[in-house]
Motif scaffolding. Structure first.
Motif: not given
Length: 474
Positions: A155-174, A232-240
């Motif tokens: 911020s002292t340099l006059g900037y602000a960061p914006i962005g997003a994370t793309e987070l994967e995970f594995a889903l199991y029926n167990t 197997l079972g791997q998914l990703e949900v994206g956020f703005r």
């Protein structure tokens, strides 16, 4: 001691105006919460802070007690929360806390801009907190504070960061309890083949995915989409995208919610970087900068031409990749993900829309940005994001020249590799002058010790691989 009201400050970047839907994490004001509690529509407030492993920890506070005591005064928690290992064991060697120091309290200081409903629990809301000493001074080694310190520097340099994370995970029926009871063997994955982009494949788990998408929306996140992935079972949900502090706040809520919703459904999810011998789970981080007016500063025009600021920033990310890998990959298991031809990068360098590189440049015009591809799903988002910002500041302040882009398959090129073992990355971080200048000795020493604790735990363990390989043959 400072009042909670004076301590609950927050750095917010200015976002470009795109559409009309809110992209902040706050979907509830403090005044609305008080009214909801008084009317009996809310009876539980989760008071939460993020630990070194990127997990939300805290207390379930009754609504009445929250209004009477916690709202203006915060609450206390043992300082071992910032000095425990993955299994919540007390660990010697930290400056912050020890048996000799008596394991005293820290303050949970609510940040009311993070107030949100938690739809997967009835009558429940959450507020995320900063951690402070009892005199009100901030705890510099807490992940949220580590990030806020870098945001302030930028911020002292006059900037602000914006962005997003793309987070994967594995889903199991167990379910979790059955999985633990079976020592995490013979888990039943939620898909039986590669369902990357498969609508039929994700349709088979839509019951869970629908809850996750919609209930994250109800928690104040702006859900964009969900898709299948390779394992197997791997998914990703994206956020703005949004400002990076909010992105990280949302990220840890998403991780907690994904696990709790799965548990309610009799399933389980894991955010291990490499849960089995197949493809690992990533946490790609997309980032760009805006100025104080909200104007994007990465593009030099409407195409893909980079501004000098972007070139310096990305050059800093590339230059510090070796020193900062530990902050993107903090666990022993993190390094099992890095393999040639795996979509997990190994080469230090950048490329245009090139998924074989550690840093990928994508987008054009106002959407021009970089993607850091090294972090796995186990990364602490606050620490990884702080590392990116510190790296970018290093590039800007030293006007680093951006090296030539890597073209083609970076896995096969004669370029420097990221550290391939936790031992090497911890050593590189602990001895880095850039890290100590950016974060300070206290933060570097604290997290270096955490890495040594993780290494010691693994070095003392006898693995299944060793038993299978040597029980009869040796």
């Amino acid at each position: 001691m400072q009042s909670v009201a004076k301590m609950r400050t927050r750095h917010l970047g200015v976002l470009p105006k795109r559409g009309t839907m809110s992209v902040t994490s706050s979907d509830l004001t403090l005044e609305q919460l008080q009214a909801e509690i008084a009317a009996g529509r809310v009876d539980t407030v989760l008071v939460a802070a993020t630990d070194m492993q990127g997990r939300l920890q805290g207390k379930r506070i009754t609504g009445r007690f929250f209004i009477d005591e916690v709202m203006d005064n915060g609450t206390e928690g043992c300082n071992y929360l910032m000095a425990a290992d993955v299994e919540m064991n007390t660990v010697d060697g930290y400056e912050l806390t020890s048996w000799e120091r008596g394991y005293g309290d820290l303050m949970f200081v609510p940040d009311y801009s993070t107030l949100r409903r938690i739809p997967w629990h009835p009558a429940t809301v959450m507020v995320q907190c900063d951690l402070a000493f009892l005199d009100g001074s901030p705890l510099s080694v807490s992940p949220r504070q580590v990030l806020k310190a870098q945001l302030e520097r930028l911020s002292t340099l006059g900037y602000a960061p914006i962005g997003a994370t793309e987070l994967e995970f594995a889903l199991y029926n167990t379910g979790y309890r059955e999985a633990m009871g079976n020592d995490y063997r013979n888990l039943v994955a939620a898909s039986t083949y590669n369902i990357d982009y498969s609508l039929f494949g994700t349709g088979q788990v839509e019951g869970y995915l629908r809850r996750l998408r919609n209930e994250m929306d109800g928690a104040g996140l702006y859900t964009e989409s969900a898709k299948g992935e390779c394992n197997l079972g791997q998914l990703e949900v994206g956020f703005r995208y949004t400002d990076m502090l909010t992105t990280c706040d949302n990220h840890v809520v998403y991780k907690l919610g994904a696990k709790e919703i799965a548990d309610q459904e009799g399933k389980s999810v894991t955010f291990m970087a490499k849960p089995n011998d197949r493809e690992g789970s990533s946490c790609h981080i997309h980032m760009s900068l805006s100025d104080t007016n909200g104007t994007p500063v990465f593009p030099a025009g409407h195409g893909t031409e980079m501004s000098e600021t972007m070139k310096h920033f990305v050059a800093g990310v590339v230059a510090t990749q070796h020193d900062f890998t530990y902050l993107y990959a903090p666990n022993i298991n993190s390094y099992k993900r890095f393999a040639d031809g795996s979509f997990a990068p190994t080469a230090v360098g950048w490329g245009w829309d090139n998924r074989t590189c550690a840093v990928r440049i994508v987008g054009h015009g106002p959407a021009l940005r970089f993607e850091q591809r090294v972090p796995g799903a186990d990364a602490n988002p606050y620490i990884a994001t702080a590392a990116l910002i510190a790296a970018g500041i290093h590039g800007i302040e030293n006007k680093l020249e951006l090296p030539e882009a890597l073209e083609g398959n970076a896995y096969t090129q004669d370029v420097r590799s990221i550290p391939r073992r936790l031992h090497d990355s911890v050593a590189a971080f602990g001895s880095s002058d850039i890290a100590r200048s950016a974060f300070g000795d206290e933060v570097v020493d604290h997290y270096t010790h955490a890495g040594k604790v993780e290494m010691a735990a693994f070095d003392a363990a006898v693995t299944d691989w060793e038993v299978r390989r040597g029980f009869e043959r040796l």
